[in-house]
Design a protein around this motif. Structure first.
Motif, PDB file in Angstrom:
ATOM      1  N   ILE A   1       0.870  -1.182   0.000  1.00  0.00           N
ATOM      2  CA  ILE A   1       0.000   0.000   0.000  1.00  0.00           C
ATOM      3  C   ILE A   1       0.900   1.223   0.000  1.00  0.00           C
ATOM      4  N   ALA A   2       0.905   1.986  -1.099  1.00  0.00           N
ATOM      5  CA  ALA A   2       1.717   3.209  -1.175  1.00  0.00           C
ATOM      6  C   ALA A   2       0.833   4.403  -0.823  1.00  0.00           C
ATOM      7  N   LEU A   3       1.180   5.094   0.250  1.00  0.00           N
ATOM      8  CA  LEU A   3       0.404   6.240   0.708  1.00  0.00           C
ATOM      9  C   LEU A   3       0.866   7.475  -0.052  1.00  0.00           C
ATOM     10  N   CYS A   4      -0.052   8.114  -0.751  1.00  0.00           N
ATOM     11  CA  CYS A   4       0.312   9.222  -1.638  1.00  0.00           C
ATOM     12  C   CYS A   4      -0.068  10.583  -1.051  1.00  0.00           C
ATOM     13  N   ASP A   5       0.935  11.464  -0.975  1.00  0.00           N
ATOM     14  CA  ASP A   5       0.664  12.857  -0.641  1.00  0.00           C
ATOM     15  C   ASP A   5       0.516  13.586  -1.978  1.00  0.00           C
ATOM     16  N   THR A   6      -0.602  13.350  -2.628  1.00  0.00           N
ATOM     17  CA  THR A   6      -0.802  13.740  -4.023  1.00  0.00           C
ATOM     18  C   THR A   6      -0.717  15.248  -4.230  1.00  0.00           C
ATOM     19  N   ASN A   7      -1.253  16.027  -3.310  1.00  0.00           N
ATOM     20  CA  ASN A   7      -1.212  17.490  -3.447  1.00  0.00           C
ATOM     21  C   ASN A   7       0.064  18.095  -2.878  1.00  0.00           C
ATOM     22  N   GLY A   8       0.871  17.286  -2.214  1.00  0.00           N
ATOM     23  CA  GLY A   8       2.175  17.741  -1.723  1.00  0.00           C
ATOM     24  C   GLY A   8       2.127  18.740  -0.595  1.00  0.00           C
ATOM     25  N   GLY A   9       1.029  18.771   0.161  1.00  0.00           N
ATOM     26  CA  GLY A   9       0.899  19.789   1.204  1.00  0.00           C
ATOM     27  C   GLY A   9       1.079  19.304   2.626  1.00  0.00           C
ATOM     28  N   THR A  10       1.362  18.010   2.815  1.00  0.00           N
ATOM     29  CA  THR A  10       1.501  17.462   4.164  1.00  0.00           C
ATOM     30  C   THR A  10       2.919  17.705   4.683  1.00  0.00           C
ATOM     31  N   LEU A  11       3.048  17.915   5.981  1.00  0.00           N
ATOM     32  CA  LEU A  11       4.346  18.197   6.596  1.00  0.00           C
ATOM     33  C   LEU A  11       4.922  16.943   7.256  1.00  0.00           C
ATOM     34  N   PRO A  12       6.243  16.915   7.468  1.00  0.00           N
ATOM     35  CA  PRO A  12       6.896  15.702   7.980  1.00  0.00           C
ATOM     36  C   PRO A  12       6.310  15.147   9.276  1.00  0.00           C
ATOM     37  N   HIS A  13       5.955  16.022  10.229  1.00  0.00           N
ATOM     38  CA  HIS A  13       5.439  15.487  11.494  1.00  0.00           C
ATOM     39  C   HIS A  13       4.082  14.813  11.289  1.00  0.00           C
ATOM     40  N   GLU A  14       3.288  15.322  10.324  1.00  0.00           N
ATOM     41  CA  GLU A  14       2.000  14.695  10.018  1.00  0.00           C
ATOM     42  C   GLU A  14       2.211  13.346   9.333  1.00  0.00           C
ATOM     43  N   ILE A  15       3.155  13.319   8.386  1.00  0.00           N
ATOM     44  CA  ILE A  15       3.485  12.072   7.684  1.00  0.00           C
ATOM     45  C   ILE A  15       3.877  10.998   8.697  1.00  0.00           C
ATOM     46  N   ALA A  16       4.760  11.370   9.626  1.00  0.00           N
ATOM     47  CA  ALA A  16       5.265  10.405  10.606  1.00  0.00           C
ATOM     48  C   ALA A  16       4.127   9.806  11.432  1.00  0.00           C
ATOM     49  N   GLU A  17       3.248  10.661  11.916  1.00  0.00           N
ATOM     50  CA  GLU A  17       2.143  10.192  12.766  1.00  0.00           C
ATOM     51  C   GLU A  17       1.179   9.292  11.988  1.00  0.00           C
ATOM     52  N   ILE A  18       0.835   9.700  10.774  1.00  0.00           N
ATOM     53  CA  ILE A  18      -0.165   8.960   9.996  1.00  0.00           C
ATOM     54  C   ILE A  18       0.393   7.625   9.511  1.00  0.00           C
ATOM     55  N   VAL A  19       1.651   7.612   9.047  1.00  0.00           N
ATOM     56  CA  VAL A  19       2.251   6.358   8.591  1.00  0.00           C
ATOM     57  C   VAL A  19       2.343   5.351   9.744  1.00  0.00           C
ATOM     58  N   GLU A  20       2.693   5.837  10.911  1.00  0.00           N
ATOM     59  CA  GLU A  20       2.768   4.950  12.076  1.00  0.00           C
ATOM     60  C   GLU A  20       1.396   4.342  12.371  1.00  0.00           C
ATOM     61  N   GLU A  21       0.358   5.150  12.259  1.00  0.00           N
ATOM     62  CA  GLU A  21      -1.009   4.669  12.483  1.00  0.00           C
ATOM     63  C   GLU A  21      -1.387   3.633  11.430  1.00  0.00           C
ATOM     64  N   VAL A  22      -1.053   3.902  10.170  1.00  0.00           N
ATOM     65  CA  VAL A  22      -1.377   2.968   9.093  1.00  0.00           C
ATOM     66  C   VAL A  22      -0.692   1.621   9.311  1.00  0.00           C
ATOM     67  N   CYS A  23       0.565   1.674   9.712  1.00  0.00           N
ATOM     68  CA  CYS A  23       1.332   0.437   9.924  1.00  0.00           C
ATOM     69  C   CYS A  23       0.723  -0.439  11.025  1.00  0.00           C
ATOM     70  N   SER A  24      -0.068   0.166  11.886  1.00  0.00           N
ATOM     71  CA  SER A  24      -0.725  -0.617  12.939  1.00  0.00           C
ATOM     72  C   SER A  24      -2.035  -1.227  12.453  1.00  0.00           C
ATOM     73  N   HIS A  25      -2.500  -0.819  11.249  1.00  0.00           N
ATOM     74  CA  HIS A  25      -3.767  -1.314  10.718  1.00  0.00           C
ATOM     75  C   HIS A  25      -3.583  -2.331   9.592  1.00  0.00           C
ATOM     76  N   VAL A  26      -2.420  -2.340   8.941  1.00  0.00           N
ATOM     77  CA  VAL A  26      -2.198  -3.298   7.850  1.00  0.00           C
ATOM     78  C   VAL A  26      -0.957  -4.138   8.154  1.00  0.00           C
ATOM     79  N   THR A  27      -0.912  -5.312   7.564  1.00  0.00           N
ATOM     80  CA  THR A  27       0.228  -6.210   7.810  1.00  0.00           C
ATOM     81  C   THR A  27       1.158  -6.304   6.610  1.00  0.00           C
ATOM     82  N   ILE A  28       0.739  -5.767   5.459  1.00  0.00           N
ATOM     83  CA  ILE A  28       1.578  -5.820   4.265  1.00  0.00           C
ATOM     84  C   ILE A  28       2.512  -4.613   4.224  1.00  0.00           C
ATOM     85  N   GLN A  29       3.380  -4.606   3.236  1.00  0.00           N
ATOM     86  CA  GLN A  29       4.360  -3.517   3.089  1.00  0.00           C
ATOM     87  C   GLN A  29       3.656  -2.183   2.840  1.00  0.00           C
TER      88      GLN A  29
END
Length: 541
Positions: free
Chosen positions: A174-202
């Motif tokens: 699952i590739a998470l896309c910041d399609t509009n390019g407006g997200t900041l690093p601290h938001e990316i970090a928090e959201i990716v960590e949350e996603v990794c707790s919901h899926v088991t694949i790469q």
């Protein structure tokens, strides 16, 4: 043991959506070979269902034996209201002959309602049907969760439901896309960590650079659990571009202890970056991090002094590790350390106590004040140093030149230059025509010198630039002329400054020829022409 991060390059697809970037099928194939050589894991070749060029690419690329990379094709989820097996775009992905694909689907409820004009449930079914269909056909499937971060911030529950649906349908990543390019690093970090707790694949990350943090966002995502990074060589891409994989690789591998490519291949980053710029017909930014010409360039005297004592004082990594090199610039900010470094490059020894050293430094500062810029004309600077610290004998000197411009007929101009030179203690008078005064001077100078130095025939002017230094002075302003010359094997740049554009051009021309003769001193065979060959003649060269 370093943890592996997989590289997914989309230069050939997303990169070509950048303004001014266009690649032929042959261009794409050349870049594929370089990316495979570097060790990129996935190379996205294009969208087979979108245009004939991409279909041709997928046919041709199958003839290339790749050692490291897997070619992928790009597409979208099925269309609304039809079965996946009936969708032409999905069929084209299978027909492309690849073993891996990436399809994008909506994960932002706003996009589903406003762009797709369908229901949230139908969109989820489109994701499931499309991924399942491709998996049933034996393909490695990456689901690109389009607009994921915007969707997550607006409707977390639906965004997560969309990617979980893709996982349940069999997606490999699952590739998470910041399609509009407006997200900041601290938001990316928090959201990716949350996603990794919901899926088991790469989990992968696909960032755009609209906030100029695409690389930082990609690094933050990896720290939070992402193990695939999508991006482009040199950051090409739509609007402000994609995450620059050159910088991503260097940072992850050299600073964050992850494995992206073989260690020995790091030294190829600079050459491959330049190669892609060249193929894409893009000017390489001198300040591009890691691999740019200015990435390890030092100008301030105090900086250079410190770098000479220990490079780590002003360099965050060793340039050689990524195939780049240290450069020291010469300007009004220079100190003796700059001169010593440059002199060492040219096998010249400069003593700090030598009065000539201080005098040369003052001369440089005076000339910079006049408008000279030696950091862009290192050949002229080398001549200046050699003339200051060694016994220098000019290969030729000017007695005078005259330029004639004649208008005859409608819009027909003829330009002729007459030059009188002293070469090897002999006076030579030559004339030549040209497309303009500088071209005529160049032709006449060569005509006079080639009689004595036949090697001159190998060199030619490859670029000519003029810059007005003070626009407020209008036509009376000083101009800076930069000339790039080449002999087909190497290039060098020279400079001339004057209130007269012809004089400025002449100064740069003379430096160019003197420099070439100096560099090829051992190859020069002086030919003394017969007296009758010195007569005035007009040549179209």
């Amino acid at each position: 043991m370093k943890e592996q991060v997989f590289l997914y390059d989309t230069t050939l697809r997303d990169g070509t959506q950048g303004e001014g970037v266009s690649l032929s099928v042959d261009d794409k194939l050349k870049i594929v070979k370089k990316l495979d050589e570097l060790g990129v894991h996935y190379i996205e070749g294009g969208w087979p269902g979108s245009n004939p060029k991409d279909m041709e690419f997928f046919e041709q690329v199958q003839k290339i034996r790749l050692l490291n990379s897997k070619i992928t094709a790009f597409g979208s989820t099925r269309r609304i209201g039809i079965k996946a097996e009936e969708d032409e775009n999905l069929q084209k992905l299978i027909e492309s002959g690849v073993k891996a694909v990436a399809i994008f689907g909506k994960t932002w409820d706003f996009q589903v309602k406003e762009a797709l004009k369908t229901s949230l449930d139908e969109n989820l079914q489109m994701i499931v049907d499309s991924v399942s269909f491709l998996k049933n056909n034996g393909l490695d499937v990456t689901f690109d969760a389009e607009h994921f971060f915007d969707g997550y911030k607006q409707n977390k529950e639906y965004a997560l439901k969309a990617i979980v649906s893709a996982e349940m349908a069999g997606a490999d990543c699952i590739a998470l896309c910041d399609t509009n390019g407006g997200t900041l690093p601290h938001e990316i970090a928090e959201i990716v960590e949350e996603v990794c707790s919901h899926v088991t694949i790469q989990v992968g990350i696909h960032c755009h650079n609209d906030g100029e943090v695409a690389v930082a966002n990609s690094l933050a995502a990896v720290q939070s659990g992402a193990r695939q990074v999508q991006g482009t060589m040199n950051g090409y891409g739509e609007r402000c571009g994609n995450a620059n994989l050159i910088s991503v690789i260097a940072n992850l591998q050299m600073k964050m202890n992850y494995q992206c490519i073989d260690e020995v291949n790091l030294a190829k980053l600079t050459s491959i970056s330049k190669y892609v710029h060249e193929i894409a017909n893009q000017a390489a930014p001198s300040n591009q991090p890691f691999v740019g010409r200015s990435a390890f360039a030092h100008k301030g005297g105090m900086h250079v002094s410190a770098v000479l004592k220990h490079p780590q004082t002003y360099e965050h990594v060793k340039p050689e590790l990524i195939g780049n090199k240290r450069r020291v610039l010469i300007s009004e900010l220079s100190g003796q350390s700059n001169l010593m470094f440059k002199a060492k490059e040219w096998n010249c020894t400069i003593d700090k106590k030598d009065p000539n050293s201080k005098q040369l430094l003052e001369t440089i500062k005076e000339k910079e004040h006049e408008g000279y810029q030696y950091e862009a004309a290192e050949a002229s600077f080398e001549l200046l140093v050699k003339k200051s610290f060694s016994t220098w004998k000019d290969y030729f000197s000017l007695d005078y030149y005259k330029i004639f411009i004649e208008k005859s007929g409608q819009d027909l101009f003829t330009t002729e230059a007459v030059i009188k030179l002293c070469v090897q203690n002999e006076m030579v008078l030559t004339a030549a025509e040209g497309n303009g005064p500088v071209n005529a001077l160049d032709h006449a100078l060569r005509k006079g010198l080639e009689q004595f130095y036949p090697i001159i025939k190998k060199m030619y002017l490859s670029d000519y630039k003029v810059r007005v230094l003070d626009e407020t002075e209008a036509t009376a302003s000083k101009v800076r002329v930069l000339i790039e010359s080449s002999d087909g094997e190497e290039k060098w740049s020279t400079i001339g400054v004057s209130g007269n554009i012809i004089k400025a051009s002449w100064l740069a021309l003379v430096d160019s020829v003197q420099y070439y003769l100096m560099k090829h001193e051992n190859e020069i065979e002086v030919v003394y022409p017969k007296k009758e060959d010195h007569c005035l003649g007009v040549s179209n060269h």
